[in-house]
Scaffold this motif. Sequence first.
Motif, PDB file in Angstrom:
ATOM      1  N   ALA A  83       2.039   3.401  -8.764  1.00 31.76           N
ATOM      2  CA  ALA A  83       0.808   3.742  -8.041  1.00 31.76           C
ATOM      3  C   ALA A  83       1.076   4.053  -6.575  1.00 31.76           C
ATOM      4  O   ALA A  83       0.201   4.575  -5.876  1.00 31.76           O
ATOM      5  N   ASN A  84       2.290   3.733  -6.114  1.00 25.94           N
ATOM      6  CA  ASN A  84       2.681   4.015  -4.734  1.00 25.94           C
ATOM      7  C   ASN A  84       3.145   5.472  -4.629  1.00 25.94           C
ATOM      8  O   ASN A  84       4.092   5.884  -5.301  1.00 25.94           O
ATOM      9  N   LYS A  85       2.492   6.261  -3.792  1.00 28.55           N
ATOM     10  CA  LYS A  85       2.807   7.679  -3.672  1.00 28.55           C
ATOM     11  C   LYS A  85       4.214   7.930  -3.149  1.00 28.55           C
ATOM     12  O   LYS A  85       4.796   9.001  -3.359  1.00 28.55           O
ATOM     13  N   SER A  86       4.786   6.942  -2.468  1.00 30.63           N
ATOM     14  CA  SER A  86       6.158   7.093  -1.970  1.00 30.63           C
ATOM     15  C   SER A  86       7.187   6.897  -3.076  1.00 30.63           C
ATOM     16  O   SER A  86       8.365   7.219  -2.887  1.00 30.63           O
ATOM     17  N   ILE A 128      11.193  -1.408  -5.396  1.00 29.31           N
ATOM     18  CA  ILE A 128      10.612  -2.536  -4.646  1.00 29.31           C
ATOM     19  C   ILE A 128      10.973  -2.423  -3.172  1.00 29.31           C
ATOM     20  O   ILE A 128      10.153  -2.732  -2.290  1.00 29.31           O
ATOM     21  N   ASP A 129      12.190  -1.974  -2.863  1.00 28.16           N
ATOM     22  CA  ASP A 129      12.576  -1.750  -1.465  1.00 28.16           C
ATOM     23  C   ASP A 129      11.623  -0.786  -0.777  1.00 28.16           C
ATOM     24  O   ASP A 129      11.184  -1.005   0.365  1.00 28.16           O
ATOM     25  N   ILE A 130      11.287   0.305  -1.460  1.00 25.93           N
ATOM     26  CA  ILE A 130      10.386   1.302  -0.880  1.00 25.93           C
ATOM     27  C   ILE A 130       8.991   0.710  -0.683  1.00 25.93           C
ATOM     28  O   ILE A 130       8.359   0.895   0.368  1.00 25.93           O
ATOM     29  N   ALA A 190       6.247   7.386  -6.820  1.00 25.93           N
ATOM     30  CA  ALA A 190       5.980   8.278  -7.947  1.00 25.93           C
ATOM     31  C   ALA A 190       4.855   9.234  -7.602  1.00 25.93           C
ATOM     32  O   ALA A 190       3.930   8.892  -6.855  1.00 25.93           O
ATOM     33  N   ALA A 191       4.954  10.448  -8.147  1.00 22.60           N
ATOM     34  CA  ALA A 191       3.933  11.460  -7.871  1.00 22.60           C
ATOM     35  C   ALA A 191       2.601  11.117  -8.515  1.00 22.60           C
ATOM     36  O   ALA A 191       1.540  11.467  -8.003  1.00 22.60           O
ATOM     37  N   SER A 192       2.661  10.417  -9.628  1.00 19.86           N
ATOM     38  CA  SER A 192       1.436  10.017 -10.327  1.00 19.86           C
ATOM     39  C   SER A 192       1.664   8.670 -10.991  1.00 19.86           C
ATOM     40  O   SER A 192       2.796   8.319 -11.344  1.00 19.86           O
ATOM     41  N   PRO A 193       0.616   7.900 -11.177  1.00 21.45           N
ATOM     42  CA  PRO A 193       0.764   6.568 -11.782  1.00 21.45           C
ATOM     43  C   PRO A 193       1.316   6.647 -13.209  1.00 21.45           C
ATOM     44  O   PRO A 193       0.961   7.545 -13.975  1.00 21.45           O
ATOM     45  N   ALA A 194       2.176   5.716 -13.537  1.00 20.02           N
ATOM     46  CA  ALA A 194       2.763   5.646 -14.880  1.00 20.02           C
ATOM     47  C   ALA A 194       2.287   4.401 -15.606  1.00 20.02           C
ATOM     48  O   ALA A 194       2.974   3.889 -16.499  1.00 20.02           O
ATOM     49  N   GLY A 195       1.123   3.891 -15.239  1.00 22.25           N
ATOM     50  CA  GLY A 195       0.596   2.706 -15.892  1.00 22.25           C
ATOM     51  C   GLY A 195      -0.599   2.163 -15.142  1.00 22.25           C
ATOM     52  O   GLY A 195      -0.922   2.612 -14.039  1.00 22.25           O
ATOM     53  N   ASP A 196      -1.248   1.191 -15.758  1.00 21.10           N
ATOM     54  CA  ASP A 196      -2.408   0.540 -15.138  1.00 21.10           C
ATOM     55  C   ASP A 196      -2.556  -0.843 -15.750  1.00 21.10           C
ATOM     56  O   ASP A 196      -1.628  -1.345 -16.397  1.00 21.10           O
TER      57      ASP A 196
END
Length: 338
Positions: free
Chosen positions: A81-84, A164-166, A86-92
Amino acid sequence: MTDIIEKPRHSETSNNSYATRPNDVSALGVVDFADCDQCSRYPNRWSKIREHISAPAAEFMGAFVLCLLGCGGNCQANLSANKSIAASPAGDAVTSNLSWAIGLSLGVWLSMNYSGGHLNPAVTIAFATVRGFPWRKVPIYILAQLLGALCGAGVVYATYFHAIDIAEGGSNIRTIAVSGGFFGTYAADYLTSVSAFFAEFIGSAMLITGIFMATDKKNGPAPPGVVPVAIFLTLLGISSALGMDTGAALNPARDLGPRILTAMVGYGSAVFTFRNQYWLWCPILGPIFGMMVAAFFYDAMLYRGAESITNKPTEEAERYHLHSCARRTKHHGGAEIV
């Protein structure tokens, strides 16, 4: 091997040609000890060792699968969900709940024939308290479950380390608010301590009820493979309906193992000091008490199995049973003589 009474042997006059006997397994030097009542249970030294370690090993492997898929689902859903990252969410939240439910069902499927598929210290304690599971096995089961959960979470952390670092802003930054909740469980800010305990208590009570329901023969003989599916549906329902407040730990090992991992990799003592030792009184004591109460209630109200403490016969019932059996045996013996 000294404990072998008799081993199947080939006749010296038999034809040893592989070409003429392609389906003869014994001709290849392979003996199926499982089909021979006169052979040792242990065809080699390792099989004898395995007999003693298979149960805790199964609990370790099952808990490992549970936290590998569960914590992995949390990380993928939240980090993507972090734009930095992934370009789009891969889960919820749905995929996260599915990951935990699938992890538990696969872990149970893997271990149930070897250890009973507990994967949860609260389940083990409930079975020991109500269903006669040997107390001497409880410590090794709990240790195996805890180590399996720790290792499963460790593999997930190693997999998502750079993401996680990002999310945290650097490799030397680790906070509960950003990524700690991907591994351990933490109550929502609006929740009181009593409400947090009650959420874990009631969710865990529902889980052990689902387990007892799926394994109760009075509910009909379950076909092979149905029990893990029933547990999958139970956990999915609980996490979807009751998981928002505390994250639905429902399992002391599932929470404490990953929590220990986070303390080891840089999240510090905050994972234990959060809300006055929340880790102890909510995700550990909540599930234990919830499952013990629900297990006793289920057995007291519904269960008829002889292994339950609620169905233990009184001395008077035992004397009556022995007396009746003695009279029946005497009667049948007299009838045969006549």
